[in-house]
Design an enzyme around this catalytic site. Structure first.
Site, PDB file in Angstrom:
ATOM      1  CD  GLU A 142       1.603  -8.312  -9.872  1.00  0.00           C
ATOM      2  OE1 GLU A 142       2.263  -7.263 -10.013  1.00  0.00           O
ATOM      3  OE2 GLU A 142       0.409  -8.336  -9.524  1.00  0.00           O
ATOM      4  CG  ASN A 184       0.457 -14.713  -6.416  1.00  0.00           C
ATOM      5  OD1 ASN A 184      -0.454 -15.527  -6.526  1.00  0.00           O
ATOM      6  ND2 ASN A 184       0.250 -13.443  -6.083  1.00  0.00           N
ATOM      7  CG  HIS A 221      -6.934  -9.249  -9.239  1.00  0.00           C
ATOM      8  ND1 HIS A 221      -7.511  -9.084  -8.002  1.00  0.00           N
ATOM      9  CD2 HIS A 221      -5.618  -9.395  -9.019  1.00  0.00           C
ATOM     10  CE1 HIS A 221      -6.559  -9.138  -7.068  1.00  0.00           C
ATOM     11  NE2 HIS A 221      -5.403  -9.328  -7.660  1.00  0.00           N
ATOM     12  CD  GLU A 250      -3.057 -11.011  -5.309  1.00  0.00           C
ATOM     13  OE1 GLU A 250      -3.438 -10.029  -5.976  1.00  0.00           O
ATOM     14  OE2 GLU A 250      -1.855 -11.235  -5.064  1.00  0.00           O
TER      15      GLU A 250
HETATM   16  C1  XIL Z   1      -2.971  -4.220  -4.044  1.00  0.00           C
HETATM   17  C2  XIL Z   1      -3.643  -3.782  -2.762  1.00  0.00           C
HETATM   18  O1  XIL Z   1      -4.913  -4.396  -2.704  1.00  0.00           O
HETATM   19  C3  XIL Z   1      -3.781  -2.284  -2.742  1.00  0.00           C
HETATM   20  O2  XIL Z   1      -4.248  -1.855  -1.471  1.00  0.00           O
HETATM   21  C4  XIL Z   1      -2.443  -1.624  -3.015  1.00  0.00           C
HETATM   22  O3  XIL Z   1      -2.610  -0.237  -3.124  1.00  0.00           O
HETATM   23  C5  XIL Z   1      -1.846  -2.159  -4.294  1.00  0.00           C
HETATM   24  O4  XIL Z   1      -1.743  -3.570  -4.225  1.00  0.00           O
HETATM   25  N1  XIL Z   1      -1.673  -7.983  -7.217  1.00  0.00           N
HETATM   26  C6  XIL Z   1      -1.088  -8.229  -6.000  1.00  0.00           C
HETATM   27  C7  XIL Z   1      -1.546  -7.493  -4.803  1.00  0.00           C
HETATM   28  O5  XIL Z   1      -0.252  -9.138  -5.900  1.00  0.00           O
HETATM   29  O6  XIL Z   1      -0.498  -7.277  -3.907  1.00  0.00           O
HETATM   30  C8  XIL Z   1      -2.191  -6.179  -5.159  1.00  0.00           C
HETATM   31  O7  XIL Z   1      -2.722  -5.608  -3.979  1.00  0.00           O
HETATM   32  C9  XIL Z   1      -3.256  -6.398  -6.200  1.00  0.00           C
HETATM   33  C10 XIL Z   1      -2.670  -6.976  -7.456  1.00  0.00           C
END
Ligand code: XIL
Length: 526
Positions: A142, A184, A221, A250
């Site tokens: 990110e 990522n 997401h 993810e």
């Molecule tokens: C999220 C987890 O799912 C949660 O449990 C935590 O509180 C915050 O992080 N992008 C990512 C992940 O790269 O690491 C994140 O995971 C979701 C968004």
């Protein structure tokens, strides 16, 4: 003599009854994130163990978890998760080495050179600790800003200098030369999005300079405000065309019922249409395990039942659509299509690119196409000698070097001491079975082009023969509408194309019937 394209041969395929078995049909993985806090929930562990073959730790391998006090590492929980995965025959995605978020308190307050050093130390120590156990690392997570700027995200890490990302990649490569190294991010799914373009430009720059990057992770997401874009396949393909694997890392899609299921299928289809899409990871097991539980965004409901989305994903994985790129499941399972050492490889070509250079050393990268069982002969300049190599076994130290696959795919690199001679080495490729292309070999490359509501075009280019027969394997549901520059027989399933006096490039239009994945093709000559 039969040659296949890099797109893979549409072999007869058995249906998988779990997500990972079905994904394996096309040489891909199917993963999930798991949380340590749920590891004594029997139902949860049962689903995780049965359905998935790639594991991410949802939080336990982040910076705050692994280095709570500066220089004091706590690996015990992460080790338990990694050991569980490996002892159950699964692979692990490491998430994540460097990130602006979920930093330990001590790091949040750091800036400048002190932070840069601490970050690099973290990358090194963590990647070394898990060395040999990680399929892919999210080296940097990110790092780009949302919105239309295409800029880097402002963060304490970014403020240490724009080269912080590549510095992290170099450190990770040194610490674990066998893990695939990924960048990522999220909101990088729509090809027209400024953030997507910005990440693409960074990856293109890294590849051109030899910065060790192997893969790009798409978090994926999605929700109603951020739906799966219609050009998702194009985005994945464009990144793959830079010479990196793409991975969906993810995945979760808020919603329910058929509309949610269709979107899950669309993402699966987009991955399967891209030979370098190595696999899909969903971000949790049951809806109630999700970080966005209210959006019920996963494949199992809170009672552990398979949702409609699960069935759509499973069916899509079982559809027999495009095989994954050779070797992008790591060393792969013996006999996986296209893994190193598999029969059927023929001639090969190697592309040589000059990479980074320092005072006394410089990098050169090599990309092989056309075979998986290659031997690349590298002619170094006078005075030059080998310091280091990655993603291939390289023998020799000066003069002529010989490189062969080590299970890390078909792109590799070397660092040479220049000893005053910084000229880029030259290289040639041969297939290790000694096969050289015979006059009657042919190859066909397949390109998916225009797409409309119900139809799309695919073009074919044949090389090395004029008397070819191209066998085209359509996806399920697809049928022929039109063709040009070749005689094409058949209308569904398998089509056969032969020359009609218009040269060696031809095209077809297919009715997609909901299946827009590109057909695969093989070429034979008389
Ligand atoms: C999220 C987890 O799912 C949660 O449990 C935590 O509180 C915050 O992080 N992008 C990512 C992940 O790269 O690491 C994140 O995971 C979701 C968004």
């Amino acid at each position: 003599m039969v040659m296949s394209t890099g797109i893979g041969i549409g072999a007869a395929q058995a249906a998988g009854s779990t997500l990972h078995e079905a994904a394996d049909e096309s040489n891909r993985y199917f993963g999930t994130a798991i949380a340590a806090s749920r590891m004594n929930d029997q139902q949860y562990m049962n689903i995780a163990n049965t359905e998935f073959d790639m594991i991410s730790a949802e939080n336990e391998m982040k910076l705050d978890a692994l280095e709570p006090q500066q220089g004091q590492f706590n690996f015990s929980t992460a080790d338990q998760m990694v050991d569980w995965a490996i002892s159950n025959g699964k692979q692990v995605r490491g998430h994540t080495l460097a990130w602006h978020s979920q930093q330990p308190g001590w790091m949040q307050n750091m800036e400048g050179q002190q932070l840069r050093n601490a970050m690099l130390n973290h990358v090194t120590r963590v990647a070394e600790h898990f060395e040999g156990k990680i399929h892919s690392w999210d080296v940097v997570n990110e790092a780009f800003a949302d919105g239309s700027s295409g800029a880097r995200r402002d963060s304490n890490l970014q403020r240490t200098g724009n080269d912080w990302i590549e510095a992290a990649f170099y450190a990770a490569r040194e610490a674990d030369p066998n893990a695939r190294l990924c960048y990522n991010d999220y909101n990088t799914d729509d090809w027209n999005h400024a953030k997507t373009q910005a990440v693409y430009n960074m990856v293109a720059d890294f590849k051109s300079r030899g910065v060790p990057i192997d893969c790009v992770g798409f978090q994926a997401h999605f929700n109603s405000g951020n739906p799966v874009p219609s050009n998702y396949h194009e985005t994945l393909q464009n990144f793959a065309d830079l010479g990196v694997d793409v991975q969906i890392t993810e995945l979760d899609i808020e919603g329910s019922g058929t509309s949610q299921a269709e979107q899950f299928r669309g993402v699966t289809q987009a991955c399967m249409a891209v030979t370098r899409c190595a696999g899909i990871t969903v971000w949790g097991v049951r809806d109630t395990d999700s970080w966005r539980a209210q959006g019920t965004p996963l494949l199992f409901d809170g009672n552990g039942n398979k949702k409609q989305a699960y069935n759509y994903v499973l069916d899509q994985l079982n559809s027999g659509d495009g095989n994954a790129y050779e070797g992008d499941n790591g060393a792969g399972n013996p006999g996986d299509p296209g893994d190193p050492g598999d029969p059927g490889d023929g001639s090969c070509t190697v592309t040589v690119s000059s990479g980074e250079s320092w005072g006394d050393r410089f990098n050169t990268t090599f990309e092989v196409s056309g075979a998986d069982d290659w031997v690349v002969t590298i002619n170094t300049g006078s005075g030059q000698s080998l310091q280091n190599s990655w993603n291939a076994d390289v023998s020799g130290t000066s003069g002529t070097l010989t490189a062969t696959p080590n299970g890390n795919g078909n792109a590799f690199g070397i660092t040479l001491y220049s000893n005053g001679n910084t000229s880029t080495p030259t290289a040639s490729c041969s297939s290790s079975d000694g096969d050289t292309p015979a006059a009657d070999d042919c190859t066909v490359s397949v390109t998916k082009t225009d797409e409309w509501g119900d139809r799309f075009n695919t073009t074919f280019e044949v090389a090395d023969a004029d008397d070819w027969t191209v066998t085209i394997n359509l996806g399920s549901g697809q049928s022929l509408q039109n063709s040009w520059n070749a005689d094409v027989s058949g209308s569904t399933g398998t089509l056969t194309a032969t020359p009609n006096g218009n040269g060696d490039s031809f095209g077809i239009t297919l009715y997609s019937n909901g299946n827009t994945s590109a057909p695969t093709a093989t070429c034979t000559t008389a």
